[in-house]
Enzyme design. Structure first.
Site, mmCIF file in Angstrom:
data_model
loop_
_atom_site.group_PDB
_atom_site.id
_atom_site.type_symbol
_atom_site.label_atom_id
_atom_site.label_comp_id
_atom_site.label_asym_id
_atom_site.label_seq_id
_atom_site.Cartn_x
_atom_site.Cartn_y
_atom_site.Cartn_z
ATOM 1 N N ASP A 79 2.721 9.327 -7.148
ATOM 2 C CA ASP A 79 3.906 9.666 -7.169
ATOM 3 C C ASP A 79 4.879 8.082 -7.216
ATOM 4 O O ASP A 79 6.073 8.466 -7.487
ATOM 5 C CB ASP A 79 4.373 10.219 -5.885
ATOM 6 C CG ASP A 79 4.107 11.944 -5.920
ATOM 7 O OD1 ASP A 79 3.863 12.313 -7.048
ATOM 8 O OD2 ASP A 79 4.117 12.258 -4.867
ATOM 9 N N ASP A 99 -1.241 21.062 -8.287
ATOM 10 C CA ASP A 99 -0.943 20.035 -7.149
ATOM 11 C C ASP A 99 -1.519 20.536 -5.692
ATOM 12 O O ASP A 99 -1.953 21.566 -5.573
ATOM 13 C CB ASP A 99 0.601 20.281 -6.981
ATOM 14 C CG ASP A 99 0.978 18.726 -6.549
ATOM 15 O OD1 ASP A 99 0.449 17.941 -5.825
ATOM 16 O OD2 ASP A 99 2.272 18.505 -6.672
#
Ligand code: GLA
Length: 697
Positions: free
Chosen positions: A520, A452
Site C-alpha cells: 500500500d 483483498d
C-alpha cells in the site's frame, strides 16, 4: 536434464537437476537421512560421502543426521518436522521403509511407523528446466479406529553442508513496509521465522537464503528455500554448537494441531529448494524462472497497464466519477481499469457493507453493467475489487450468519478495520463465496478481480467442530479452491492477490493469481527497497506498481512524476493517482511513459533480471533478453562531491554490439560488462534514468 537414480545396495537416491545434485539415503534404522546438496557429483562420489557419516561423540550429543523429515525419536533434540501423538500417547516415531516410486521427475519414498498406523510419503520433484527441487509430505492414518494427533507436520527439512560460518537472508517488515531485506549471521540457536496471523504476512515471508557468509550478488554458494503457502507458517532454522545448520518448514504455526482421523491423509504444501554457486542474483533468477515455468497460470502473458481508483477516490466511488477516471485513463494508454473498494452494499466507509456484494444503489442505480460496458467500449478490460473472506458486523450477511466468522465461545470477537474473518474452512461459506463471485463475474463480464484480505485471524475458533484448529489450514485451502474454480469456469479471468498490499505474497497464491499488489506504500522512494526485497524470490511481472499522487498519502513525500514512473516501470506498471486533477503536462508525460513502458515491458516482464547495485545514492536494475537491455537507475539522495561510477552491466553477449537508444552510441557487450556505461543520471535527489540498449548483432 534432471534424473533420479536409486542405488539399492547403499539405499541411496541421487537427484540431479540441470546444475545441481541432491542426495538422501536410508540409515540402518530406515531413517531418511540427508547426504548432500550442491554442485553435481556422480554416484560413486556420493556413495563415498554417504558412508563417511558423523560419529556420536558423547551421550550429550545428537545422533547423526540431518534427517529429511526430522521426527522426535531416539537421541534427537532439534526441532521436529513431524511430531505426532498416537492414541495411547506414544509420541515417538520409528521408521520402516516401505518402498519407493519414481514417475518422471517425481520420487516418492514411502515410509511407515514400525508399530503405529501411520504412513508417510516424502515427495521430491525435479525438473529438466530448473534447479528448484520441490518437496512435500503426505501422511496417512492407516487404522480403522484410532485417531492420530499431528502436533507438527512440516513439508520438508533442509540442510546445507557444514561450513565454518552461516548467514541467513530473509525479509521482514510491516504494513506499507514489506520485503525489507535482512542478511545476518545465523545465531547458534533455534531461530523461528513465522506468521501466526492466518496469512503469509507483511512481517515475514516464507523463504530463506543460506550462505557461508561469503556470497554476494554474483558469487558464492547459496542454498535457498521457499514455501508455497498463503496462511500461517513456520520455518525453524537451527544451528548447533557442534556446527550443523539445518531448517524445517511448513504450514501452520506452533501450537496448532490436526487430528488425523482413521483413513484420512493430509498433504503439505511444497517447500522447494534451490542451490547455486553463483550468488544471490543467480538464486533470484532461479526462483523467477521457476515461478514462470512451474507456478504461474499464464506466465507468458504480458501484464496490462492498469488503473486503480483507490488512492483517487477512496470509498467515494460512483458511476459518473469512475467514468470520468476511465476516460482519462484510456486517453493516456491504460489497458485495464480496476474499480476499488466502495462499490457495494452499505460501503461508504470501512465500517459497513463487507459481505453484501450487490452494487450500492446510491452510486450505481443501474448496477455496474453500464460502467463496465463503457470501460470495454473505451478499449480497456474491467476489474473489480473484492474482499470475499471478510464481513463487517454492520452487514446483512453478518446479521443472518453470525456463526460464519472465526470465533470462540465466551470470547470477544476482536474487530480489525471494523471487520471479522469468514471461516473459509466451512464448505457452506466457500459455496456462498463461489456463488456470488461467479454471478458477479458473469453478470458484469469481469476480466479481473483484485482479491483483498485486510485483517489477521484472532479468536480463530470453530465452535462445534470436532477439530477446530483445522481452520488454519482449511481456510487457505478454501481460498485456493474458490480461486481455482473461478479460473476454471472463466478462463479469461485474471486475479490479483492483495492483502493490505503485500500481506499475501508467496508461491502458493501465485499458482492461482497473476500478480500481487506489492504494498500500500506507493511512495517511489520507499518502493525501491520494497521492490529490491520482493525481487529476491518473486519475478517482476507479478509485482504490481502504481504511479500515484504527491504528496504521497502514506509518507507525505513529494517526488518528480518521471521518478515515480521509472520506479513503477520496473514491475507491472499501474496508475493510481487522481487523473482528474493531473495538469495537461503530467497527462502528456504519462502518455509518453506508458507508451515507453509498453515498448520495454516484454524485457521487464519476461527478461532476466540483474540487480546491479542497491543503495540510496543509486539503485540500478537491468532486464536482459536476447535482443534488448533495459536498465533503470534511481537515486534517492545525492551524495555531495562524488562522481557516479560507470555502471557495469551483466548478462550481455560479450561479442555483440548494443546501441544506446538515448544517444545512438554503439557499445560492445564485453566493454559494457567490463568497463560499464555512463548512466547520465540527472543531478539532484529523486533522480532517475531509463536506458534502452538494442542488440545490433
Ligand atoms: C487495502 C488494499 C488497498 C485498497 C484498500 C481498500 O488496503 O491494499 O489497495 O484496495 O484495501 O479498502
Amino acid at each position: 536434464m534432471s534424473s533420479i537414480t536409486f542405488a539399492p545396495a547403499e539405499r541411496l537416491w541421487l537427484l540431479r537437476t540441470p546444475n545441481t545434485a541432491y542426495v538422501l539415503r536410508l540409515a540402518d534404522d530406515d531413517t531418511p537421512t540427508h547426504v548432500y546438496w550442491g554442485t553435481p557429483l556422480d554416484l560413486p562420489e556420493v556413495t563415498a560421502l554417504a558412508v563417511a557419516g558423523h560419529a556420536l561423540t558423547s551421550s550429550f550429543e545428537t545422533l547423526p543426521g540431518p534427517d529429511e523429515l526430522t521426527v522426535a525419536a531416539g537421541a534427537r533434540f532439534g526441532p521436529p518436522s513431524l511430531s505426532v501423538r498416537f492414541a495411547d500417547d506414544t509420541a515417538v516415531v520409528e521408521w520402516t521403509y516401505v518402498g519407493h516410486d519414481v514417475d518422471g521427475g517425481h520420487l516418492a519414498v514411502h515410509l511407515a511407523d514400525r508399530h503405529y498406523p501411520l504412513a508417510v510419503t516424502l515427495h521430491y520433484r525435479v525438473h529438466d528446466d530448473s534447479d528448484v527441487i520441490e518437496r512435500w509430505t503426505t501422511v496417512r492414518n492407516t487404522s480403522d479406529d484410532e485417531p492420530i494427533s499431528l502436533v507438527r507436520l512440516d513439508s520438508a527439512a533442509w540442510a546445507m553442508p557444514d561450513r565454518m560460518e552461516y548467514r541467513v537472508s530473509h525479509v521482514v517488515g510491516g504494513w506499507s513496509n514489506e520485503c525489507q531485506l535482512h542478511r545476518t549471521a545465523v545465531p547458534v540457536a533455534e531461530t523461528v521465522f513465522t506468521s501466526r496471523r492466518g496469512i503469509t504476512s507483511h512481517q515475514a515471508n516464507p523463504w530463506l537464503m543460506l550462505d557461508a557468509g561469503d556470497a554476494d550478488e554474483t558469487h558464492g554458494e547459496v542454498w535457498s528455500t521457499a514455501l508455497a503457502w498463503s496462511g500461517s507458517w513456520r520455518i525453524t532454522l537451527h544451528r548447533e554448537p557442534s556446527g550443523r545448520c539445518a531448517w524445517t518448514g511448513g504450514f501452520g504455526h506452533d501450537g496448532t494441531t490436526w487430528q488425523l482421523t482413521p483413513g484420512e491423509s493430509l498433504d503439505t504444501p511444497v517447500f522447494a529448494g534451490a542451490y547455486t554457486p553463483h550468488g544471490f542474483g543467480a538464486t533470484s533468477q532461479t526462483w523467477h524462472d521457476f515461478t514462470r515455468q512451474h507456478v504461474l497460470p499464464h506466465p507468458d502473458e504480458l501484464r496490462p497497464v492498469l488503473y486503480n481508483s483507490w488512492e483517487a477516490t477512496s470509498f467515494d466511488v460512483d458511476e459518473a466519477g469512475q467514468r470520468e477516471l476511465a476516460a482519462l485513463a484510456a486517453d493516456i494508454g491504460v489497458e485495464l481499469f480496476v474499480m476499488d473498494d466502495g462499490w457495494f452494499g452499505g460501503r461508504r466507509t470501512d465500517h459497513a457493507g463487507l459481505g453484501d456484494w450487490q452494487p450500492y444503489p446510491g452510486a450505481f442505480p443501474n448496477g455496474l453493467r453500464p460502467l463496465v460496458d463503457d470501460v470495454h467500449k473505451l478499449g480497456m478490460a474491467f476489474g473489480l475489487w473484492v474482499e470475499p473472506e471478510m464481513v463487517n458486523p454492520d452487514s446483512d450477511l453478518y446479521r443472518s450468519h453470525p456463526d460464519w466468522v472465526l470465533h470462540m465461545a465466551n470470547r470477544r470477537r476482536t474487530e480489525l478495520r471494523n471487520q471479522l474473518v469468514l471461516n473459509f474452512g466451512r464448505p457452506d461459506v466457500v459455496d456462498w463465496a463461489l456463488d456470488w463471485l461467479d454471478g458477479l463475474v458473469v453478470d458484469n463480464e469481469l476480466d479481473y478481480l483484485k482479491w483483498d484480505m485486510n485483517r489477521l485471524f484472532t479468536e480463530a475458533g470453530w465452535p462445534g467442530h470436532p477439530d477446530p484448529d483445522r481452520l488454519w489450514i482449511d481456510h487457505t485451502r478454501g481460498v485456493y479452491r474458490v480461486m481455482a474454480e473461478l479460473r476454471a469456469r472463466h478462463p479469461r479471468l485474471r486475479i490479483e492477490s492483495c492483502s493490505g498490499g503485500g500481506g499475501r505474497t508467496d508461491l502458493g497464491i501465485l499458482a492461482y493469481t497473476d500478480q500481487v499488489w506489492t504494498s500500500d506504500n506507493t511512495d517511489a522512494a520507499d518502493r525501491i527497497a520494497i521492490q529490491h526485497g520482493y525481487s529476491q524470490i518473486y519475478p517482476a511481472h507479478t509485482m504490481a506498481a502504481w504511479v500515484t499522487d504527491c504528496p504521497n498519502p502514506t509518507t507525505a513525500r513529494t517526488t518528480p512524476l518521471v521518478f515515480r514512473f521509472h520506479v513503477a516501470m520496473a514491475g507491472v506498471l499501474g496508475i493510481g493517482g487522481d487523473l482528474s486533477t493531473w495538469p495537461a503536462a503530467d497527462l502528456s508525460l504519462a502518455t509518453e511513459l506508458i507508451a515507453t513502458y509498453r515498448e520495454v515491458r516484454s524485457a521487464v516482464q519476461h527478461g532476466r533480471q540483474y540487480r546491479l547495485v542497491h543503495g540510496p545514492a543509486l539503485t540500478s536494475v537491468a532486464y536482459v533478453t536476447d535482443d534488448e537491455v533495459v536498465v533503470f537507475g534511481w537515486r534517492i539522495t545525492e551524495p555531495f562531491g562524488r562522481r557516479p561510477a560507470l555502471m557495469r552491466l551483466v548478462g550481455l553477449d560479450p561479442a555483440a554490439e548494443y546501441r544506446d537508444e538515448r544517444t545512438g552510441t554503439v557499445h560492445i557487450g564485453a566493454t559494457l560488462m567490463a568497463s560499464g556505461i555512463d548512466m547520465a543520471l540527472p543531478a539532484g535527489d529523486h533522480a532517475s534514468v531509463l536506458i534502452r540498449l538494442h542488440r545490433l548483432r
